[in-house]
Write a protein that holds these residues in place. Structure first.
Motif, short mmCIF file in Angstrom:
data_model
loop_
_atom_site.label_atom_id
_atom_site.label_comp_id
_atom_site.label_asym_id
_atom_site.label_seq_id
_atom_site.Cartn_x
_atom_site.Cartn_y
_atom_site.Cartn_z
N PHE A 1 9.83 10.69 -32.19
CA PHE A 1 8.71 10.43 -32.14
C PHE A 1 8.32 10.25 -33.68
O PHE A 1 6.64 9.13 -33.11
CB PHE A 1 7.85 11.31 -31.01
CG PHE A 1 8.13 11.81 -30.59
CD1 PHE A 1 7.90 10.74 -29.09
CD2 PHE A 1 8.61 12.81 -29.89
CE1 PHE A 1 8.12 10.92 -27.53
CE2 PHE A 1 8.71 13.43 -28.54
CZ PHE A 1 8.83 12.45 -27.11
N PHE A 2 8.86 10.62 -34.63
CA PHE A 2 7.54 10.39 -36.09
C PHE A 2 8.51 9.47 -37.01
O PHE A 2 8.03 8.91 -38.01
CB PHE A 2 7.21 11.63 -36.30
CG PHE A 2 6.12 12.46 -35.37
CD1 PHE A 2 4.70 10.73 -34.74
CD2 PHE A 2 5.80 13.46 -34.68
CE1 PHE A 2 4.03 11.23 -34.18
CE2 PHE A 2 5.06 13.37 -34.06
CZ PHE A 2 3.84 12.55 -33.06
N GLN A 3 10.09 9.76 -36.18
CA GLN A 3 10.61 9.04 -37.94
C GLN A 3 11.66 7.76 -37.15
O GLN A 3 11.70 7.74 -36.67
CB GLN A 3 12.15 10.31 -37.98
CG GLN A 3 12.73 9.60 -39.15
CD GLN A 3 13.83 10.68 -39.47
OE1 GLN A 3 13.71 11.84 -38.81
NE2 GLN A 3 14.60 10.94 -40.97
N ARG A 4 10.76 7.21 -38.54
CA ARG A 4 10.82 5.56 -38.54
C ARG A 4 11.59 5.32 -39.69
O ARG A 4 11.80 5.70 -40.80
CB ARG A 4 9.91 5.35 -38.40
CG ARG A 4 9.17 5.51 -37.14
CD ARG A 4 7.87 4.75 -37.36
NE ARG A 4 7.29 3.21 -36.07
CZ ARG A 4 6.54 2.28 -36.70
NH1 ARG A 4 5.28 2.63 -37.55
NH2 ARG A 4 7.06 1.75 -35.97
N ILE B 1 10.41 10.67 -44.65
CA ILE B 1 10.61 11.78 -44.23
C ILE B 1 11.57 11.92 -43.84
O ILE B 1 13.10 11.42 -43.87
CB ILE B 1 9.55 11.55 -42.36
CG1 ILE B 1 8.41 11.26 -42.97
CG2 ILE B 1 11.26 12.47 -41.56
CD1 ILE B 1 8.40 11.00 -40.60
N GLY B 2 12.40 13.23 -44.48
CA GLY B 2 13.57 14.10 -44.39
C GLY B 2 14.07 14.90 -45.71
O GLY B 2 14.75 15.57 -45.58
N GLY C 1 5.76 11.71 -44.47
CA GLY C 1 5.76 13.26 -44.16
C GLY C 1 4.60 13.94 -43.15
O GLY C 1 4.01 13.09 -42.64
N GLY C 2 5.23 15.20 -43.53
CA GLY C 2 4.25 15.95 -42.85
C GLY C 2 4.66 17.38 -42.34
O GLY C 2 5.80 17.77 -42.67
#
Length: 324
Positions: free
Chosen positions: A12-15, A26-27, A119-120
């Motif tokens: 849902f959140f990694q693009r 992210i990652g 991130g998050g």
């Protein structure tokens, strides 16, 4: 099949949306960001807690929008350009249908402002959303709360009070026809951050703040930081047609102490009136002149003919105001 934390993030959140200056998103353990030369970094965080900041009945896509919008509004108040954001998300359960709608609302606004999620964190717990936004402004040009000077005009963007009017309907304090309720509910649940206006006001406004906890309370922060006072013309506050037909007491409650407007409240020298109007046109955002800054400390409320209006209005306080 149960949805795990990392599956949830990936789905849902990694693009894959590379952004100039965002070297790692992210990652990894941290995002890596190269600041733009000659600009300063601006950072703000806001938390939304179910039952405190939003009702359980709000649509997930609207909640995704609002979670980011309230943070972008802080950048707008400083005249900043958004660069990236992080999301910390506590969920009672990993509901794929809810997450898909939430992410759709979140990313629709993110894409409109060309700002990536970098991130998050996610965890199980009562529904709680915390976003941190990162922005930039030319060095020395960020708008602050501390620049208002005696003689300055006071302005507000858009219209104020409709979000509080919707809350009063939810609380059962008053009623509205269905179409009117939907309009004020939209103001409450889908605020539009005034990012373009904030940027257009750099070099023009002497101070600025966004209206999140109520106009009187937020204006009070400007007065305190700038060490000045103000006379505010209550009848000059821009209202919607729905607000304008409410009882005067309701209008005062909603426009003066109602929160969740996310409009910009700002000051500017009288000599900058034409520049303010030009900035408003460039940002396609109406502004209204509602008062003046004075040397004498304190806030004085007056009506259109200069008669004093009793200042008996409180703004939102997280530890004093009753829950939604």
């Amino acid at each position: 099949m149960s949805l795990g934390e990392f599956d949830l993030i990936k789905r849902f959140f990694q693009r894959a949306r590379p952004q100039p200056g965002i070297d790692v998103g992210i990652g990894d353990d941290c995002a890596v960001w190269t600041p733009t030369p000659g600009r300063q970094m601006l950072v703000s965080s806001d938390m939304l807690v179910e039952g405190r900041h939003f009702l359980a009945t709000v649509a997930p896509e609207r909640l995704g929008h609002k979670a980011l919008a309230v943070n972008l509004s802080d950048l707008a108040a400083c005249g900043a350009t958004p660069r990236g954001f992080t999301l910390a998300l506590a969920l009672p359960r990993a509901d794929a249908a809810w997450l898909e709608r939430f992410a759709a609302g979140l990313f629709a606004l993110a894409d409109a402002h060309d700002i990536p999620l970098i991130g998050g964190d996610t965890t199980a717990g009562p529904l709680n959303l915390c976003i941190t936004v990162f922005g930039e402004a030319p060095r020395g040009q960020a708008l602050l709360r501390s620049g208002a000077t005696a003689g300055d005009d006071v302005y507000v963007s858009g219209q104020v009070g409709d979000a509080r009017l919707a809350l009063e309907v939810f609380r059962g304090a008053l009623s509205l026809p269905g179409d009117e309720f939907e309009r004020v509910r939209s103001a409450m649940e889908v605020p539009q951050p005034r990012v373009a206006l904030g940027q257009a006001l750099r070099g023009i406004a002497s101070s600025a703040i966004d209206i999140s906890d109520g106009l009187i309370g937020d204006l009070g922060h400007v007065l305190a930081r700038s060490e000045v006072g103000c006379t505010l013309e209550v009848d000059a506050l821009p209202r919607s047609s729905i607000m304008s037909v409410q009882r005067l007491a309701v209008q005062h409650l909603c426009t003066l102490s109602g929160g969740d407007d996310y409009e910009l409240l700002f000051t500017a020298p009288v000599s900058a009136r034409a520049a303010v109007e030009s900035a408003a046109r460039a940002a396609d955002t109406p502004v209204a002149r509602i008062g003046r800054i004075e040397e004498r400390a304190g806030l004085r409320l007056v009506d259109a003919v200069g008669k004093a209006v009793p200042a008996t209005f409180d703004s939102f306080d997280h530890f004093k105001t009753p829950h939604a």
